[in-house]
Enzyme design. Structure first.
Site, PDB file in Angstrom:
ATOM      1  N   GLY D 145       0.835  -1.196   0.000  1.00 24.94           N
ATOM      2  CA  GLY D 145       0.000   0.000   0.000  1.00 24.94           C
ATOM      3  C   GLY D 145       0.870   1.246   0.000  1.00 24.94           C
ATOM      4  CB  CYS D 146       0.268   4.648  -1.289  1.00 23.38           C
ATOM      5  SG  CYS D 146      -1.460   4.836  -0.842  1.00 23.38           S
ATOM      6  CE1 TYR D 147      -1.853   8.257   3.866  1.00 22.71           C
ATOM      7  CE2 TYR D 147      -3.634   6.753   3.381  1.00 22.71           C
ATOM      8  CZ  TYR D 147      -3.180   8.039   3.555  1.00 22.71           C
ATOM      9  OH  TYR D 147      -4.040   9.101   3.419  1.00 22.71           O
ATOM     10  CB  SER D 150       5.067   6.958   2.947  1.00 26.09           C
ATOM     11  OG  SER D 150       3.947   6.919   3.799  1.00 26.09           O
TER      12      SER D 150
END
Lengths: 372, 372, 372, 372
Positions: D145-147, D150
């Site tokens: 996932g993107c979150y 990061s």
């Protein structure tokens, strides 16, 4: 009818002030100054509907004004506010010049000598939720910074005794660009801001840090000395009739509140959201903070605690003088951390609206006049 | 491997050029200059992933470069491009300095004497769709302006004989802010641009006006005299080879094309949309302009005529070297007016991408190398 | 105190109406309806400070209201407005249902039968600048569309005899997204709108076309019959006492005004800018249109003709009920084309503010009450 | 040449994948599917330059593909990925279906039974910085996932022994809207997002929470068992040859890492910034985290630790596969809190770019191929 003068009318807070004054039935503008645009009309300088003529501050008819709003940058603002006070007029200063109580702290953070340290003791910090009674009497009001307003209002109910397990408050604060003013800097160029989120002055370096810490520590001391917020939502200094010596002693032993403050520039024009993180004591974990916040602010006209389940957003407050707060108590492994979201419009509750709220108090009007 | 120098690398077109060069397998940067940031790296000056060291232009190793891109402002750019050409290197100039054929016209619009009028005659206007063959041979390419690129590509097919009933072309053009460059001006402050649409230089006053008119009139003359663009890569379907003297005579009698050009600043970083309005002759009304545009550009790698029923938007071209055009023929009372929408990314087809397209032609590479 | 009901309060125009009513001292909301959110409060549905309870329209206490604002979509709105009128209450309809005079035209553009054609003849088009006297008496006001408001106000002064050489008016109009309403469509998804400019319904296909043309042709006929605007800036139908038959005859021979209307979606929330292009007769070219516009609108509280040299932008009017217009007369080869820029806030002068302006007229208040 | 199939090509990640594949010289698209738009071309559905025909997934020639990217929503994606694996093709799944190791956890957070729990054990979490060797061998990659990308990249270096005084990590994460996909929801309507910042799923409720915690706890266990990062910046599972039993025991006694995760929707199209707050042990306070992060990631092609004094912003990474991280060590009263800023482009390193990075590894190409 209150006669109003404005120094530095061509900035964003100046124009915003004009907008709200246009709806205020008991105030009128008697002068508006601009050093660089004197001789023109406000609508020549910035797209708006106000064709108020602009004068140099030296030519401003100070005597015609009951109160003067100074939207000038720090340093310059102190000079003119001093002149206003000397002329027997009341002043509301949008700059930081009279917010910090000690000249030495001012010098450390603003890196120049304070031009009028003799006025610091009489200046009142213009946050009605904390200093309502003193604002009403003030000759010189230091209008709070936008970040401090959002952080302080989101933190106040937690300053009661034994709530915080740790004196460090994390404020992850995001602001629209109008907060940075109309001056040209690379960091406010459209292309640098747009499609970006840019943190700046991370940690303990932004000039709003000493302001936030001064007010929070001041408020904590007061709450402590008045047995917290048991009796009233809002603690006034003049309510401190029964200061218990042992409480004072205890307070002085506490570590001062320190804010880890991370401001970030949002690609929006106006609005500010502070995401606040507090560490609770075991006793505080057992309390219902939704209820405590609601009770604390129940008589405040401009602080809205959202119902449980809603989350404060900038859209809740844009173009209004409201501060919207939502409280998010955690469970399980996270029960020790309380999350509070606090939103204001930086140009209204964070600047011009709050200044008018103070003005209303100073002139005996209903605090909400012209602010709905 | 083509060795590339860049003057003025810290502007938006400079950084965009770096981005595309990063994907171009047959070119490498041998120097990048910045007068104000020499000694730093590009990534210190603007948020990006390029840590190219910056030198002063005087320290740039001109001799190491096969071609130099100048991203400097007009005036300064001519000086450095002249130096490049004198050093026997080829230059591609992003400024307007070599776009206008006549020094007197340049002086009228840019309000200073042209620093190197002697180079004007050898400069080639870097629009491959019109001047492909000459670009391949050029020592000095004047990279077209962004507005002119969008307007000219949207107008070219209409310059054929007897199509326009009126030599006035209306170009209602909207541009993203990066087109205005990185220099600080009140009009590019985030708060002034955001939530706004601001027309400027209305009518016949923007500096791109003479550039657009020069190229359109030039193209019309060529089409007229050759019944198409035989030499330049764009061939008319009807391909007549003989130049009829009477046609030439007729061309010289025509009123020059005049553009009513209304640029408007959009609250976006990049992209440009020109809404073009043409008045057709009765004969032209009877033609199928969707088909004519499609045919005209059928061999162009970067001009896309959208299928009937679709409308060109900036989203079609953002971050690409494409020009997307849609053609909207009207009926009934409006049949005399043809609407054409022409979109480019001002930083790519309107600047750095088009420059690379020219470079590819100049060095015998496939025109699309590194531009997909 | 005027008692107000609102149908469809949870859309953008509904909430905007609430905002302005909050500052209107002589009106109060007695009900607000929402079919999908009945039982909730407005602040539960959309981030705002209004906790007005929402009821189903069938449960709305119509009898308590002096006037009802319908913010419902077309079709549904006509049904409820008819019910309001039958109940002896006055209605202001935000939809298009009562804007077109002929049911057949309505059916052609909206593709369903008009639910209440019998009411069309009594509906008054709510543009005070054209129909002030009739609005004051109206039982049913059709609040104008946002695009029509911006185009019509920018065109009115040019409808005098012999000004336009060509009955085609080009309107290159750009609108913020709130104009498209709160309904979910791919074209209003943030990612599709942001960093884009998207034309749609190009040419003669948008539903506002017949509305604009009906009003412009109506206004031209009136001006003609009253010898233009000789006597007053604003021509009321009841001033047409001396209609000269020959003038009527002449008018009927004129080609109807046709609008080439190209709407475009801007990546902003609110605001609208129409760039208008008119072709002038030789006689009209010799006139001073800056002066004529200023004279025409000199008594209008909400139409501001900017001083010569300034250009209207959306920033001039955002969050206000003003229409800002700038007039750009051309010279030389372009003298035959007049450019007019006309800006409004689509949610205020283009919807809720204009509706309140009509309400003020209908109830004998100063037209500007609550709108400053 | 790698033959690629794409399921769900019309979403934002699908189109972004097309963009990057256009620059990848060793891969080509053999099919692209869309259930709702089959029969059309990609450029008919979303403004772009790709006229790839769209087929229904049932009609996709699976056998022609070496690897299939699934950009479908969770649930549906597992079904199709299972079909790919059964056909002997490799799959890279953009959904969350194969990210969580335990079917029960999946069911709790996604509220339906996992369609193919038998595949969970063979799926590899596609974060090359942690699982590079396993990705190279994988038949089924769960693209992170993107979150999580990061947050995890910003936290990894802190997972060494004895660094964190508290297992709670605060992640104040802000994302552009493309992360929410192209599906229509009120919360992604332009007007709701624009000029706003909207937190959602505050605390411990977002579906990315279990994913972040699983990977961080997994990574901590690995680091512990390999004596931290002493030998290499990147810990591979196959390097765990000498697992010391006492270390395992110690690890199991540690409280699991818990993330207080507050996602917030930014008014931008793409990009994500996670502001991370860690509490350090006294020993860790004495270390130089700038240097430790730099060392940890020194061989990573796509993780950039910014030089001391710079702050990571979304502009550093937009349209690139980079993760930019800045480390902000505090002093005095705040020395116990470490601030890390971690930025990615959610569509690139947070989705399509990371998937291509995995594909490069899976097919023995240089990891950076086509990603510069």
């Amino acid at each position: 009818m209150i006669n109003i003068g404005i120094f530095g009318a061509t900035g964003y807070t100046g124009v915003e002030l004009m907008r709200w004054l246009g709806r205020h039935n008991e105030a009128r503008v008697v002068f508006a100054s601009s050093e660089t645009s004197a001789g023109q009309r406000l609508s020549d300088v910035i797209p708006c509907a106000y064709d108020t003529p602009l004068v140099k501050s030296d030519d401003a008819p100070l005597g015609d004004a009951d109160v003067v709003f100074s939207c000038l940058p720090h340093g310059a603002s102190a000079e003119l506010c001093a002149r206003v006070v000397q002329a027997g007029r009341r002043a509301i200063d949008f700059s930081a010049d009279f917010r910090l109580r000690e000249a030495a702290v001012y010098t450390r953070w603003y890196q120049h000598q304070h031009p009028h340290p003799e006025l610091l003791s009489q200046a009142v910090y213009g946050l009605p939720e904390l200093y309502r009674a003193r604002i009403a009497e003030a000759e010189l009001v230091a209008n709070p910074g936008c970040y401090p307003t959002s952080v302080i209002l989101g933190a106040l109910p937690l300053l009661r005794q034994n709530a915080l397990a740790n004196p460090i408050i994390i404020a992850d604060s995001k602001s629209g660009v109008s907060g940075a003013g109309r001056k040209l800097t690379q960091s406010t160029h459209f292309v640098e801001v747009n499609e970006n989120l840019a943190p700046y002055n991370i940690g303990h370096t932004h000039r709003h840090v000493p302001e936030i810490e001064q007010v929070l520590n001041d408020a904590r001391a007061k709450m402590d000395s008045t047995s917290g917020l048991k009796d009233s939502g809002i603690v006034e200094p003049d309510m401190q009739s029964a200061i218990v010596a042992s409480q004072q002693a205890r307070t002085s032993l506490l570590s001062p509140i320190t804010v880890l403050f991370n401001p970030q520039l949002l690609p929006i024009t106006r609005g500010m959201l502070s995401m606040l993180y507090f560490q609770l004591t075991p006793g505080a974990m057992a309390q219902d903070w939704q209820a405590l916040f609601t009770e604390y602010y129940k008589d405040e006209p401009f602080v809205h605690i959202l119902p449980k389940g809603q989350i404060a957003t900038i859209a809740h407050v844009a173009h209004s003088n409201n501060c919207a707060i939502s409280v998010h108590q955690q469970e399980g492994a996270l029960a020790g951390t309380l999350v509070v979201v606090s939103c204001i419009d930086n140009l209204v509750k964070g600047a011009s609206g709050q200044a008018l709220q103070c003005m209303n108090l100073m002139f005996g009007l209903d605090e909400s006049t012209g602010l709905r």
